[in-house]
Enzyme design. Structure first.
Site, mmCIF file in Angstrom:
data_model
loop_
_atom_site.group_PDB
_atom_site.id
_atom_site.type_symbol
_atom_site.label_atom_id
_atom_site.label_comp_id
_atom_site.label_asym_id
_atom_site.label_seq_id
_atom_site.Cartn_x
_atom_site.Cartn_y
_atom_site.Cartn_z
ATOM 1 N N SER A 64 -3.547 17.120 13.108
ATOM 2 C CA SER A 64 -4.856 17.695 13.406
ATOM 3 C C SER A 64 -4.740 18.851 14.389
ATOM 4 C CB SER A 64 -5.775 16.641 14.017
ATOM 5 O OG SER A 64 -5.836 15.507 13.194
HETATM 6 N N1 SAH Z 1 -3.986 11.898 13.537
HETATM 7 C C1 SAH Z 1 -2.998 12.558 12.748
HETATM 8 C C2 SAH Z 1 -3.602 13.379 11.630
HETATM 9 C C3 SAH Z 1 -3.535 12.633 10.386
HETATM 10 S S1 SAH Z 1 -4.089 13.388 8.944
HETATM 11 C C4 SAH Z 1 -2.146 13.445 13.602
HETATM 12 O O1 SAH Z 1 -2.517 13.685 14.749
HETATM 13 O O2 SAH Z 1 -1.107 13.872 13.135
HETATM 14 C C5 SAH Z 1 -4.778 11.995 8.160
HETATM 15 C C6 SAH Z 1 -3.841 10.909 7.775
HETATM 16 O O3 SAH Z 1 -4.634 9.899 7.201
HETATM 17 C C7 SAH Z 1 -2.795 11.274 6.734
HETATM 18 O O4 SAH Z 1 -1.533 11.030 7.251
HETATM 19 C C8 SAH Z 1 -3.116 10.359 5.558
HETATM 20 O O5 SAH Z 1 -1.964 9.907 4.917
HETATM 21 C C9 SAH Z 1 -3.855 9.237 6.239
HETATM 22 N N2 SAH Z 1 -4.738 8.421 5.405
HETATM 23 C C10 SAH Z 1 -5.526 8.793 4.384
HETATM 24 N N3 SAH Z 1 -6.180 7.727 3.903
HETATM 25 C C11 SAH Z 1 -5.802 6.665 4.643
HETATM 26 C C12 SAH Z 1 -6.111 5.275 4.633
HETATM 27 N N4 SAH Z 1 -6.973 4.760 3.767
HETATM 28 N N5 SAH Z 1 -5.527 4.493 5.539
HETATM 29 C C13 SAH Z 1 -4.653 4.971 6.441
HETATM 30 N N6 SAH Z 1 -4.306 6.265 6.483
HETATM 31 C C14 SAH Z 1 -4.871 7.095 5.603
#
Ligand code: SAH
Length: 661
Positions: A64
């Site tokens: 993010s």
């Molecule tokens: N907070 C993270 C950003 C993550 S982006 C950071 O700081 O790097 C969002 C993430 O959500 C992705 O890695 C994706 O794989 C995950 N995601 C999507 N659907 C999901 C679900 N149902 N359960 C868990 N993770 C999920």
């Protein structure tokens, strides 16, 4: 990245991107200042770790944007004793920040590969546990939670998450009917399980896929225009001053409202749209003929424009080493619309006293395109791979560009670093030579001090330009403003100027993402600051049609289809008015209510000399408050590409442009 350098860039990020945008929570700012973001991004992306953008982390996912992590952490109002659940671990970066704010963090990631890497990244954070699973079902083993934060956007709030929230607990989640755009919501669990819901504004997250989220087979639901948007569009239509043709509009005085301004700045939403040039020509002709404007200043190199100036003011044609507007992007000034305007101006000036002739000037930093061309030619010879990277970089030299995939491809190679010194030396040399040349011809205007300052700034400028920072943009726009101020001064107290440049230079940067997030300013903003009401900032925009542009810097000009504007853009609001051509004047009496509504930030499209329809949202849209950005806005619903003048280098007569046309 060296530790002190990392700390310095982090402090700068906290100051500018977070505190500067209104994140006030001191604990959140401290936590963001303590986590090295470079440790959570892929190695080849480290140099961008503190950029104001999400970055790719593999598997189509992103880390993010720092601001979003801070915004969500602040919204969760964390206490050091809190237990927190995060959905979507991704790189683990947000979990590391949360770890500094709460007692325990459980974080759930759907993709095992990402979870494994995040576990590695989070070794130094003993109060975080990474779990693999479908986070739409929460993590019941650790419930209840004082706060739940979802880092991916779902169509609605998964009931499982609500169930795992402690009384008084906060759930922060992006929710939206479209897979790529959401509103960030905060839900607070009150007595008897009741949820209070607050909207924290528009956001863009990757989709939350899973049992209580999006599924991969379900088509993205169409984001229907809300009734509010429809009525706003209708209200826009009522305030719109429609016109049939540009000349007709000018003839009946539609643009006379700016006749008493000192400077009228005319923008454009692309550099390759015929109607934008025609509109600027029609308005400019009227301002010259009826209101005494005597300076036309355009976003072009000084020496190129100087050749046009000699033509339109009937000054002797000098033998020049390099004919005007020969370099990329040639179509921007060597096109039939500009040629027609130039001929009109020449005819208008004929027979008038020299002091009463209207001149044509270039505001841009000299040799911007020349020097980019020189870098590319040099790199093509010594390091073709670095040349490829440089082409990508130059394609991104726009303040609205923020495509993480492009960053991904444009990773710096050692090749470029190795030859950077030679490149800069070569550029300084080139600049000095061109300045000498300009000095010889326009010495009266271009004083030696200004030239010396520019040459001195050149190294900083070119480096900043290559690395794509705000500094190079600011240097360039400050230079354009100073050149304009110089021109006005040189022409005396009655001088009035019309400026032709892109919307991103003309619309007040302070009212857009450029200024608010990245500290970028522009000529429109500087004119407002220095001239106040004496400057009119006029934007132009379109819904669809064709445009002349290239895919990469130095690339071939193509006629491309302009994709219909996005449903959530300000262009779509205008399109839905159903009026093909109109002027919207935010300063006209009675328009306050509409202007107020159009202050809300909305997506706006920016096409430069580069257009990449494939990544349009990321590459060409940015948030802007339309009615603060411009004093008035000209709408041309369907538009066509400019027609470049025939002939190229070596093709005979047109090379002598403008004298040969
Ligand atoms: N907070 C993270 C950003 C993550 S982006 C950071 O700081 O790097 C969002 C993430 O959500 C992705 O890695 C994706 O794989 C995950 N995601 C999507 N659907 C999901 C679900 N149902 N359960 C868990 N993770 C999920």
């Amino acid at each position: 990245m060296e530790e002190t350098e990392s700390a310095r860039r982090r402090a700068c990020m906290v100051e500018r991107q977070l505190a500067g945008r209104g994140v006030e929570d001191a604990r959140v700012l401290a936590a963001m200042g303590a986590v090295p973001r470079e440790a959570f991004v892929p190695a080849d992306m480290r140099e961008f770790a503190y950029d104001d953008t999400p970055l790719p982390i593999g598997e189509g996912q992103t880390i993010s944007q720092p601001y979003i992590v801070a915004l969500m952490a602040a919204a969760a109002r964390l206490d050091p004793r809190d237990r927190v659940l995060e959905i979507g671990t991704g790189s683990g970066y947000a979990a590391a920040v949360l770890a500094g704010l709460a007692a325990r963090v459980e974080t759930v990631e759907l993709r095992p590969e990402l979870a494994a890497r995040a576990r590695e990244n989070l070794r130094a954070y003993p109060n975080v546990d990474v779990h693999v699973g479908d986070g739409t079902l929460g993590w019941p083993q650790g419930a209840p939670y004082d706060a739940i934060l979802a880092a991916a956007g779902g169509p609605e709030v998964p009931p499982a998450l609500v169930g795992q929230l402690a009384p008084g607990g906060r759930l922060i989640m992006p929710v939206g009917a479209s897979r790529e755009r959401q509103r960030l919501l905060r839900m607070v669990r009150g007595d008897h399980g009741r949820l209070a819901r607050e909207d924290l504004g528009p956001v863009r997250f990757v989709p939350l896929v899973g049992e209580q989220g999006w599924d991969d087979t379900r088509a993205a639901s169409k984001h229907a225009a809300t009734p509010r948007a429809e009525s706003l569009s209708a209200r826009m239509g009522r305030r719109a001053e429609a016109f049939a043709g540009l000349d007709e509009a000018a003839a009946r005085g539609l643009f006379d409202r700016w006749g008493d301004r000192r400077v009228v700045l005319l923008g454009e939403a692309s550099h390759g749209t015929s109607e934008f040039y025609q509109a600027r020509a029609a308005i400019t002709r009227r301002l010259i003929e009826h209101h005494g404007f005597n300076i036309v200043a355009v976003e072009a190199d000084w020496p190129d424009a100087a050749a046009v100036d000699r033509h339109v003011r009937h000054l002797p044609h000098l033998a020049v080493a390099m004919p005007a507007f020969q370099r990329f992007p040639r179509w921007m000034w060597r096109n039939t619309d500009v040629a027609a305007f130039v001929e009109w101006l020449r005819a208008h000036n004929e027979g008038r006293a020299m002091s009463r002739r209207t001149g044509f000037f270039g505001l841009d930093l000299y040799s911007l395109s020349d020097s980019i061309g020189a870098v590319l030619a040099y790199l093509d010879r010594v390091d073709p791979e670095a040349a490829g990277v440089a082409r990508e970089r130059y394609g991104c030299l726009t303040p609205w560009q923020k495509d993480p995939a492009v960053y991904g491809r444009a990773v710096l190679t050692d090749g470029y670093r190795g030859c950077e010194q030679q490149v800069v030396a070569q550029l300084k040399d080139l600049l000095a030579r061109r300045m000498e040349y300009a000095q010889g011809q326009d010495g009266a205007f271009l004083d030696a001090a200004q030239n010396a300052r520019l040459v001195a700034a050149a190294e900083r400028y070119y480096r900043a330009m290559y690395y794509g920072t705000a500094e190079s943009w600011n240097l360039r726009d400050t230079h354009m403003y100073e050149t304009l101020a110089h021109l006005l001064e040189a022409h005396g107290p009655t001088a009035r100027a019309v400026v032709w440049a892109h919307n991103s230079h003309i619309g007040d940067a302070a009212a857009t993402e450029m200024g608010q997030s990245r500290g970028e300013l522009n000529i429109g903003q500087l004119c407002r600051e220095h001239l106040g009401e004496a400057a009119a900032l006029v934007g132009m925009d379109t819904h669809t049609g064709t445009v002349a542009a290239a895919h990469d810097w130095g690339g071939r000009m193509e006629i491309m289809e302009v994709r219909p504007s996005r449903e959530d853009s300000v262009e779509r609001l205008a399109h839905e008015c159903g009026i093909p051509r109109f002027l919207l004047d935010f300063q006209a009496p009675g328009g306050e209510a509409l202007a107020q509504e159009l202050r809300q930030p909305r997506l706006e499209r920016y096409i430069g000399v580069i257009y990449r329809p494939g990544t349009e949202l990321m590459s060409h849209y940015a948030d802007a408050s339309l009615s603060r950005q411009f004093d008035a806005w000209l709408w041309l619903d369907t538009t066509r590409a400019v027609q470049p003048l025939a002939g190229g280098p070596g093709a005979g007569a047109p090379e002598t442009y403008p004298f040969g046309v």
